[in-house]
Design a protein around this motif. Structure first.
Motif, PDB file in Angstrom:
ATOM      1  N   ASN A   1      14.497  -8.481   1.181  1.00  0.00           N
ATOM      2  CA  ASN A   1      13.101  -8.694   1.526  1.00  0.00           C
ATOM      3  C   ASN A   1      12.601  -7.583   2.440  1.00  0.00           C
ATOM      4  O   ASN A   1      13.357  -7.065   3.272  1.00  0.00           O
ATOM      5  N   THR A   2      11.335  -7.235   2.303  1.00  0.00           N
ATOM      6  CA  THR A   2      10.712  -6.303   3.237  1.00  0.00           C
ATOM      7  C   THR A   2      10.374  -7.085   4.502  1.00  0.00           C
ATOM      8  O   THR A   2       9.540  -7.991   4.476  1.00  0.00           O
ATOM      9  N   VAL A   3      11.007  -6.740   5.604  1.00  0.00           N
ATOM     10  CA  VAL A   3      10.873  -7.542   6.823  1.00  0.00           C
ATOM     11  C   VAL A   3       9.919  -6.928   7.834  1.00  0.00           C
ATOM     12  O   VAL A   3       9.512  -7.596   8.784  1.00  0.00           O
ATOM     13  N   ALA A   4       9.545  -5.658   7.663  1.00  0.00           N
ATOM     14  CA  ALA A   4       8.625  -5.030   8.615  1.00  0.00           C
ATOM     15  C   ALA A   4       8.031  -3.779   7.996  1.00  0.00           C
ATOM     16  O   ALA A   4       8.628  -3.157   7.105  1.00  0.00           O
ATOM     17  N   GLY A   5       6.862  -3.433   8.465  1.00  0.00           N
ATOM     18  CA  GLY A   5       6.255  -2.145   8.160  1.00  0.00           C
ATOM     19  C   GLY A   5       6.069  -1.410   9.469  1.00  0.00           C
ATOM     20  O   GLY A   5       5.811  -2.030  10.509  1.00  0.00           O
ATOM     21  N   GLY A   6       6.235  -0.099   9.435  1.00  0.00           N
ATOM     22  CA  GLY A   6       6.196   0.628  10.698  1.00  0.00           C
ATOM     23  C   GLY A   6       5.613   2.013  10.590  1.00  0.00           C
ATOM     24  O   GLY A   6       5.421   2.553   9.494  1.00  0.00           O
ATOM     25  N   MET A   7       5.334   2.586  11.762  1.00  0.00           N
ATOM     26  CA  MET A   7       4.758   3.913  11.896  1.00  0.00           C
ATOM     27  C   MET A   7       5.539   4.685  12.947  1.00  0.00           C
ATOM     28  O   MET A   7       5.799   4.167  14.045  1.00  0.00           O
ATOM     29  N   ILE A   8       5.927   5.911  12.623  1.00  0.00           N
ATOM     30  CA  ILE A   8       6.646   6.766  13.565  1.00  0.00           C
ATOM     31  C   ILE A   8       5.662   7.284  14.606  1.00  0.00           C
ATOM     32  O   ILE A   8       4.575   7.776  14.278  1.00  0.00           O
TER      33      ILE A   8
END
Length: 496
Positions: A426-433
């Motif tokens: 499952n995709t558990v998070a979306g993020g940005m560097i």
């Protein structure tokens, strides 16, 4: 005053696909609607489509049939133009992201209607990831709610710097200017805390069409600002060509022994034959020999182009590598700072190894939560041990091998990622560097001595201090190259 009685504030053309239109910006403005539950997001966009003549005759007939008599004004239920899923219509809510196209004589638009329910926050984040502008709705009777603040924060984290605050259902508060002033003041303060300074606040009634496409001078003579469509026509699109050239390699093409090309979609910058490039993570240098598309050979390529790049020499390139300009390379390393939005029940577990996927590259990473945003106050609370579902947090990412990123602010395509649970997929998070963490730093043991690695400017300050001067004979100073320092600390770690 209703839309039918008002004079037009924008010249409307019959609907057509944006690619087929001429005489306006080549790239459509991408925008999202967001905000809390029942603030009228779908109704607003449905009304916008209706008044810009983006609804075709068969769609209008279906809308009239499905609407029945659902309001006292005898108007159709504009939300049905967006809410197409059976579950959405049965429950009267938005669940999935719905994309629609419309246009005026000045420009074309792609709008994403996103859900307001907290459990569908991940869908809102998906819509925000490609948007140039966010329309944030607030019910005039309720003001800014927690979900309103959450959506504004996510939009800002996704790099959106243009907001339209749509104070909706304004007819239900008797067009009270004081209410509009208070809500717009509260939101501007929130926007400033998020680093957003471009805010247009508009009082409106989406159902009646007031200040959407047509001005409502009769009901709100005190409002002299733009209508929604006028604000959208003046908005700017986010450039995708800033920074250096980026080509995440998706496939190595070998149709015959005489041809080897590297395929992908340009994620930033521009390239032309003869330019020098580097292949990361290996660092190999080569020159561009040819740029090929499906039907021709090109003399240049820019962000968004799907190309096959042919180099002037045989080099080792594989899927997941990145071809970049040598004069503006991305960041490489094993440690990065990021901001993430947790998207699944269970949240983010500290110390757990996840798959991180960015473009065509997938790597193992460990996530260490650092702080979590408290939506009510807008402040970051330190020492977050876990990040629950829908939490927004700052984290440290530790990779097992070299990673390649730009900051999200500089390049969305190469600065964004998702985290995948290796157990459930499952995709558990979306993020940005947000930044690169120093690969070196801290205190390390080397036999009976302590190796203290510091940034150069801090080391110089310590060396100039009186305490250091008094103990100078007891200290050994080493000025190492990055590779030497990495090798030394690697050996030290193995001996601990």
């Amino acid at each position: 005053m209703t839309a039918t009685a008002a004079s037009s504030s924008a010249t409307i053309l019959p609907f057509a696909e944006p690619a087929a239109r001429s005489g306006r910006d080549a790239r459509p403005l991408r925008l999202i609607t967001c905000g809390s539950v029942d603030d009228g997001k779908s109704t607003l966009i449905g009304r916008l489509l209706w008044d810009t003549k983006a609804v075709k005759e068969d769609q209008a007939a279906t809308l009239a049939r499905d609407s029945g008599q659902q309001n006292d004004l005898g108007l159709p239920d504009f939300a049905l133009l967006l809410d197409g899923l059976q579950a959405e219509r049965e429950q009267g809510i938005t669940i999935d992201v719905a994309y629609r196209y419309f246009a005026t004589d000045r420009r074309s638009f792609i709008v994403a209607d996103t859900p307001g329910h907290e459990q569908y926050t991940r869908n809102m984040a998906t819509g925000a990831s490609t948007a140039d502008l966010a329309i944030l709705l607030a019910d005039a009777r309720a003001g800014l709610l927690e979900q309103t603040r959450r959506h504004a924060t996510i939009a800002a984290l996704m790099g959106i710097r243009q907001f339209v605050l749509a104070v909706n259902k304004f007819d239900l508060v008797n067009y009270d200017k004081a209410i509009f002033d208070q809500i717009s003041h509260d939101f501007r303060e929130l926007a400033l805390s998020l680093g957003v300074r471009q805010v247009t606040a508009i009082p409106m009634s989406a159902l009646k069409g007031e200040n959407v496409v047509y001005a409502s001078e009769g009901a709100m003579p005190w409002y002299q600002g733009p209508t929604l469509i006028e604000a959208l026509e003046l908005a700017t699109t986010r450039s995708t060509q800033t920074g250096g050239f980026r080509l995440p390699v998706q496939r190595v093409a070998r149709p015959g022994e005489s041809f080897r090309g590297y395929q992908g979609t340009v994620a930033g910058g521009a390239i032309k034959p003869g330019d020098s490039v580097a292949i990361l993570p290996s660092g190999t240098i080569a020159n561009v020999k040819q740029i090929v598309t499906f039907d021709l050979v090109r003399n240049a390529a820019v962000a968004g182009d799907a190309i096959t790049l042919v180099l002037d020499r045989q080099v080792d390139v594989a899927r997941g590598d990145m071809i970049v300009s040598i004069d503006g390379p991305p960041m490489t390393g094993t440690g990065f700072d990021a901001q993430i939005v947790a998207l699944q029940p269970g949240g983010i577990e500290p110390g757990k190894r996840y798959w991180l996927k960015s473009g065509s590259r997938r790597q193992r990473v460990t996530v260490e939560p650092v702080s979590q945003l408290e939506l009510s106050s807008g402040k970051w609370q330190p020492h977050a041990s876990t990040l629950a579902m829908n939490a927004i947090g700052k984290v440290h990412l530790a990779f097992e091998e070299q990673a390649i990123f730009d900051t999200y602010e500089q390049n969305r395509a190469t600065g964004a990622f998702i985290l995948i649970d290796p157990d459930t997929l499952n995709t558990v998070a979306g993020g940005m560097i947000t930044a690169k963490r120093a690969d070196l730093g801290g205190i390390h043991l080397e036999g009976q001595r302590v190796l203290l690695s510091l940034p150069a400017d801090l080391a110089e300050q310590i060396m100039a201090s009186e305490l250091f001067a008094a103990r100078r004979n007891e200290v050994e100073i080493r000025r190492l190259s990055g590779k030497q320092a990495t090798d030394l600390l690697s050996d030290t770690g193995e001996n601990d």
